[in-house]
Enzyme design. Structure first.
Site, mmCIF file in Angstrom:
data_model
loop_
_atom_site.group_PDB
_atom_site.id
_atom_site.type_symbol
_atom_site.label_atom_id
_atom_site.label_comp_id
_atom_site.label_asym_id
_atom_site.label_seq_id
_atom_site.Cartn_x
_atom_site.Cartn_y
_atom_site.Cartn_z
ATOM 1 N N THR A 1 2.565 25.397 27.165
ATOM 2 C CA THR A 1 1.430 24.531 27.498
ATOM 3 C C THR A 1 0.081 25.084 27.032
ATOM 4 O O THR A 1 -0.914 24.354 27.029
ATOM 5 C CB THR A 1 1.319 24.376 29.026
ATOM 6 O OG1 THR A 1 1.172 25.707 29.583
ATOM 7 C CG2 THR A 1 2.547 23.712 29.618
ATOM 8 N N HIS B 14 -20.069 26.166 21.668
ATOM 9 C CA HIS B 14 -20.801 26.356 22.931
ATOM 10 C C HIS B 14 -20.290 27.530 23.761
ATOM 11 O O HIS B 14 -21.063 28.128 24.498
ATOM 12 C CB HIS B 14 -20.726 25.078 23.781
ATOM 13 C CG HIS B 14 -21.621 23.979 23.274
ATOM 14 N ND1 HIS B 14 -21.942 22.865 24.022
ATOM 15 C CD2 HIS B 14 -22.264 23.830 22.093
ATOM 16 C CE1 HIS B 14 -22.744 22.078 23.320
ATOM 17 N NE2 HIS B 14 -22.945 22.634 22.139
ATOM 18 N N HIS C 151 -26.569 28.851 24.908
ATOM 19 C CA HIS C 151 -25.137 29.036 25.166
ATOM 20 C C HIS C 151 -24.801 30.517 25.341
ATOM 21 O O HIS C 151 -23.889 30.872 26.083
ATOM 22 C CB HIS C 151 -24.311 28.418 24.037
ATOM 23 C CG HIS C 151 -24.602 26.963 23.843
ATOM 24 N ND1 HIS C 151 -24.379 26.021 24.816
ATOM 25 C CD2 HIS C 151 -25.164 26.293 22.801
ATOM 26 C CE1 HIS C 151 -24.761 24.825 24.385
ATOM 27 N NE2 HIS C 151 -25.240 24.976 23.163
ATOM 28 N N CYS D 86 1.919 29.163 23.880
ATOM 29 C CA CYS D 86 3.054 29.124 24.797
ATOM 30 C C CYS D 86 3.467 27.665 24.929
ATOM 31 O O CYS D 86 3.118 26.838 24.079
ATOM 32 C CB CYS D 86 2.737 29.806 26.133
ATOM 33 S SG CYS D 86 1.429 29.072 27.120
ATOM 34 N N ASP E 214 4.901 33.195 23.250
ATOM 35 C CA ASP E 214 6.148 33.513 23.965
ATOM 36 C C ASP E 214 7.224 32.655 23.306
ATOM 37 O O ASP E 214 6.989 32.043 22.242
ATOM 38 C CB ASP E 214 6.009 33.275 25.480
ATOM 39 C CG ASP E 214 5.882 31.802 25.853
ATOM 40 O OD1 ASP E 214 5.761 30.949 24.939
ATOM 41 O OD2 ASP E 214 5.897 31.481 27.066
HETATM 42 C C1 RB5 Z 1 7.870 29.051 29.399
HETATM 43 O O1 RB5 Z 1 8.923 28.278 29.834
HETATM 44 C C2 RB5 Z 1 6.548 28.422 29.805
HETATM 45 O O2 RB5 Z 1 6.388 28.522 31.171
HETATM 46 C C3 RB5 Z 1 5.418 29.100 29.072
HETATM 47 O O3 RB5 Z 1 5.616 28.970 27.704
HETATM 48 C C4 RB5 Z 1 4.030 28.570 29.314
HETATM 49 O O4 RB5 Z 1 3.961 27.187 29.138
HETATM 50 C C5 RB5 Z 1 3.358 29.007 30.546
HETATM 51 O O5 RB5 Z 1 2.203 28.656 30.807
#
Ligand code: RB5
Length: 155
Positions: free
Chosen positions: A75, A106, A141, A73, A10
């Protein structure tokens, strides 16, 4: 046959996605960048959906490591949640090389999820390199990951 790596993000993972795609193109992988192609705000489930459908279209190759995915993304969390809604997709958020190696060895993870706001570019490159270099160990596994599908939607 060269391995295919599908990659998508994203806006929160856009820069890292592009950097990884560029590095992977310098290896013997075939890289399919599924977008986005500009930095504007977008919804990560849309790109997770796109990549997972393309991955599952690969059939057996999506299960034997011949086709792997990378979703980035902010996180890695949202991408992994969205991707793991697809039966046959095993998406793992990894923040270090050890997690990446174990996710393949695994868990037979077929999608690596990374957070651009969590790991720097150098570490992300190393995590991706280990993910692609590690094979699933099978054996006990396999029995365990097979339980994912037989237990799905139990109430
Ligand atoms: C976008 O701001 C952020 O929420 C997205 O990139 C991601 O981290 C969501 O899990």
């Amino acid at each position: 046959m060269p391995r295919t790596v599908l990659i998508a993000s994203d806006h929160g993972g856009f820069a890292l996605k592009n950097a990884l795609a560029q590095t992977l193109r310098e290896t013997d992988c075939e890289v399919e960048d599924l977008g986005p192609d500009c930095t504007g705000s977008c919804d990560y489930p849309v790109f997770a959906d796109k990549l997972c459908r393309r991955l599952l279209d690969a059939g057996e190759d999506a299960q034997n490591g011949q086709v792997l995915g990378i979703l980035v993304c902010g996180t890695g969390l949202g991408m992994s949640m969205a991707a793991n809604r697809f039966a046959g997709v095993r998406a793992a958020v990894c923040t270090c090389e050890f997690m990446s190696r174990m996710a393949r060895a695994h868990n037979n993870a077929n999608v690596l999820c990374l957070g651009e706001r969590v790991v720097g570019q150098g570490l992300a490159q190393d995590i991706a390199r280990v993910f692609l270099a590690t094979a699933f160990e099978g054996g006990r596994h396999l029995r365990r990951i097979d339980l994912f599908d037989s237990q799905a939607n139990k109430s």
